[in-house]
Design an enzyme around this catalytic site. Structure first.
Site, PDB file in Angstrom:
ATOM      1  N   HIS A  20       0.791  -1.166  -0.041  1.00 12.25           N
ATOM      2  CA  HIS A  20      -0.153   0.020  -0.042  1.00 12.25           C
ATOM      3  C   HIS A  20       0.802   1.348   0.179  1.00 12.25           C
ATOM      4  O   HIS A  20       0.373   2.360   0.041  1.00 12.25           O
ATOM      5  CB  HIS A  20      -0.966  -0.103   1.110  1.00 12.25           C
ATOM      6  CG  HIS A  20      -1.912  -1.236   0.787  1.00 12.25           C
ATOM      7  ND1 HIS A  20      -3.038  -1.175  -0.334  1.00 12.25           N
ATOM      8  CD2 HIS A  20      -2.117  -2.361   1.542  1.00 12.25           C
ATOM      9  CE1 HIS A  20      -3.559  -2.401  -0.319  1.00 12.25           C
ATOM     10  NE2 HIS A  20      -3.254  -3.053   0.909  1.00 12.25           N
ATOM     11  N   ARG A  55      -0.085  -8.721  -7.906  1.00  8.95           N
ATOM     12  CA  ARG A  55      -1.161  -9.050  -8.449  1.00  8.95           C
ATOM     13  C   ARG A  55      -1.343  -9.080  -9.937  1.00  8.95           C
ATOM     14  O   ARG A  55      -0.690  -8.500 -10.602  1.00  8.95           O
ATOM     15  CB  ARG A  55      -2.349  -8.195  -8.121  1.00  8.95           C
ATOM     16  CG  ARG A  55      -2.488  -8.089  -6.499  1.00  8.95           C
ATOM     17  CD  ARG A  55      -3.612  -7.167  -5.989  1.00  8.95           C
ATOM     18  NE  ARG A  55      -4.960  -7.538  -6.803  1.00  8.95           N
ATOM     19  CZ  ARG A  55      -5.977  -8.298  -6.253  1.00  8.95           C
ATOM     20  NH1 ARG A  55      -5.705  -8.538  -4.976  1.00  8.95           N
ATOM     21  NH2 ARG A  55      -7.163  -8.615  -6.608  1.00  8.95           N
ATOM     22  N   GLU A  80       3.974 -12.538  -2.565  1.00 12.57           N
ATOM     23  CA  GLU A  80       2.652 -12.871  -2.676  1.00 12.57           C
ATOM     24  C   GLU A  80       2.302 -13.347  -4.497  1.00 12.57           C
ATOM     25  O   GLU A  80       2.430 -12.280  -4.785  1.00 12.57           O
ATOM     26  CB  GLU A  80       1.849 -12.169  -1.803  1.00 12.57           C
ATOM     27  CG  GLU A  80       2.072 -12.223  -0.242  1.00 12.57           C
ATOM     28  CD  GLU A  80       0.987 -11.732   0.519  1.00 12.57           C
ATOM     29  OE1 GLU A  80       0.930 -11.950   1.751  1.00 12.57           O
ATOM     30  OE2 GLU A  80       0.293 -10.810  -0.128  1.00 12.57           O
ATOM     31  N   GLU A 161       0.515 -19.707   5.894  1.00 13.41           N
ATOM     32  CA  GLU A 161       0.167 -18.456   6.527  1.00 13.41           C
ATOM     33  C   GLU A 161      -1.267 -18.517   6.677  1.00 13.41           C
ATOM     34  O   GLU A 161      -2.271 -18.421   5.806  1.00 13.41           O
ATOM     35  CB  GLU A 161       0.291 -17.268   5.692  1.00 13.41           C
ATOM     36  CG  GLU A 161       0.311 -15.892   6.392  1.00 13.41           C
ATOM     37  CD  GLU A 161       0.620 -14.951   5.606  1.00 13.41           C
ATOM     38  OE1 GLU A 161       0.107 -13.441   5.718  1.00 13.41           O
ATOM     39  OE2 GLU A 161       1.729 -14.873   4.978  1.00 13.41           O
ATOM     40  N   HIS A 204      -3.284 -10.750   8.082  1.00 15.98           N
ATOM     41  CA  HIS A 204      -4.020 -10.263   7.504  1.00 15.98           C
ATOM     42  C   HIS A 204      -4.978  -9.346   8.713  1.00 15.98           C
ATOM     43  O   HIS A 204      -5.500 -10.060   9.454  1.00 15.98           O
ATOM     44  CB  HIS A 204      -5.173 -11.083   6.935  1.00 15.98           C
ATOM     45  CG  HIS A 204      -6.076 -10.338   5.910  1.00 15.98           C
ATOM     46  ND1 HIS A 204      -5.476  -9.849   4.576  1.00 15.98           N
ATOM     47  CD2 HIS A 204      -7.450  -9.924   5.870  1.00 15.98           C
ATOM     48  CE1 HIS A 204      -6.598  -9.136   3.810  1.00 15.98           C
ATOM     49  NE2 HIS A 204      -7.685  -9.056   4.359  1.00 15.98           N
TER      50      HIS A 204
END
Length: 268
Positions: A20, A55, A80, A161, A204
């Site tokens: 972010h 992503r 990720e 995770e 998360h």
């Protein structure tokens, strides 16, 4: 409390997700704020590794960010990624220390739950094998569900995770019944994963208020945290936000170790 479950408590690692920072950069275009600079600040403040989610829609982290992070980081990079051939090729090209396989939908604001490993064994197992053959540690981002934990082991993962989002939402909403239920799921999931020979991570939605109960689970050896700390950095700076989280985790872990030592001394 069972001393066998907490004897020899390992230190807990802090991974900082810099997605972010890239989100803020991409809102305006250009190169500021720089995710690599954020990663370096986080490392200086106590981060043990850096997480970046590349992503498919490239809504924050870009391919060039992965390349720069791999070239400059002094700690491991955890990439990720979705289970796609495009992402596999990128991971094999750059060979980060670890890859965490996550579910991904284009319309979601953030990852909404764990990967359904058991339903995708045929696709995931060879995918994991290729990553591991390249020397990359593979983790599955899953809900703390026994079926998914066992499926992760069968698929060849090194780690899981555990998705803490439902627990964190209950904490935020003041839902004590759901909170205790979800914390129990995390505790039991971490124990099962460790028994299955998997390294246990979690993340998360974690923040200063809810992280201690998760950091106190002795089988969990790494927490990955991003959005909250990047948001908090607007008020106190990224270094301070990371350092405070590092302190909460370390104090909690020391208390767990003290409890283990006390029980051992009693012969419990």
């Amino acid at each position: 409390m069972n001393i066998d479950r907490i004897a020899g408590v390992a230190p807990i690692l802090l991974g900082i997700n810099i997605d972010h920072v890239a989100t803020l950069r991409d809102a305006r275009g250009g190169g500021h704020p720089d995710p690599l600079r954020a990663a370096m600040v986080a490392i200086e403040a106590g981060a043990d590794n850096i997480t970046a989610h590349l992503r498919e829609d490239r809504r924050h982290i870009r391919d060039a960010d992965i390349e720069r992070l791999m070239a400059a980081l002094t700690v491991p990079l955890n990439m990720e990624m979705a289970v796609t051939q495009e992402m596999l090729a990128i991971a094999l090209k750059h060979r980060p220390h670890a890859c965490c396989l996550v579910p991904e939908r284009r319309e979601e604001l953030t990852t909404e739950g764990g990967l359904d490993v058991s339903a995708q064994m045929a696709a995931i197992t060879p995918f994991v094998a290729e990553l591991r053959a390249a020397g990359i540690q593979v983790a599955m981002f899953i809900d703390p569900d026994p079926e998914q934990i066992r499926a992760s082991r069968k698929a060849g993962a090194d780690a899981v995770e555990l998705h803490t989002g439902t627990y964190c939402e209950a904490a935020l909403g003041g839902d004590s019944i759901t909170l205790q239920r979800e914390l129990k799921r995390l505790v039991e999931g971490a124990r099962l994963a460790a028994r299955e020979g998997l390294e246990v991570h979690a993340g998360h939605g974690l923040d200063y208020e809810n992280v201690a109960a998760v950091a106190a689970i002795p089988q969990i050896v790494e927490l990955n945290i991003g959005h909250y700390l990047v948001g908090e950095a607007l008020f106190v700076g990224l270094g301070e936000s990371v350092a405070r989280m590092r302190d909460i985790m370390d104090v909690t872990r020391a208390e767990v170790q003290d409890t283990a030592n006390e029980l051992r001394a009693r012969g419990a």
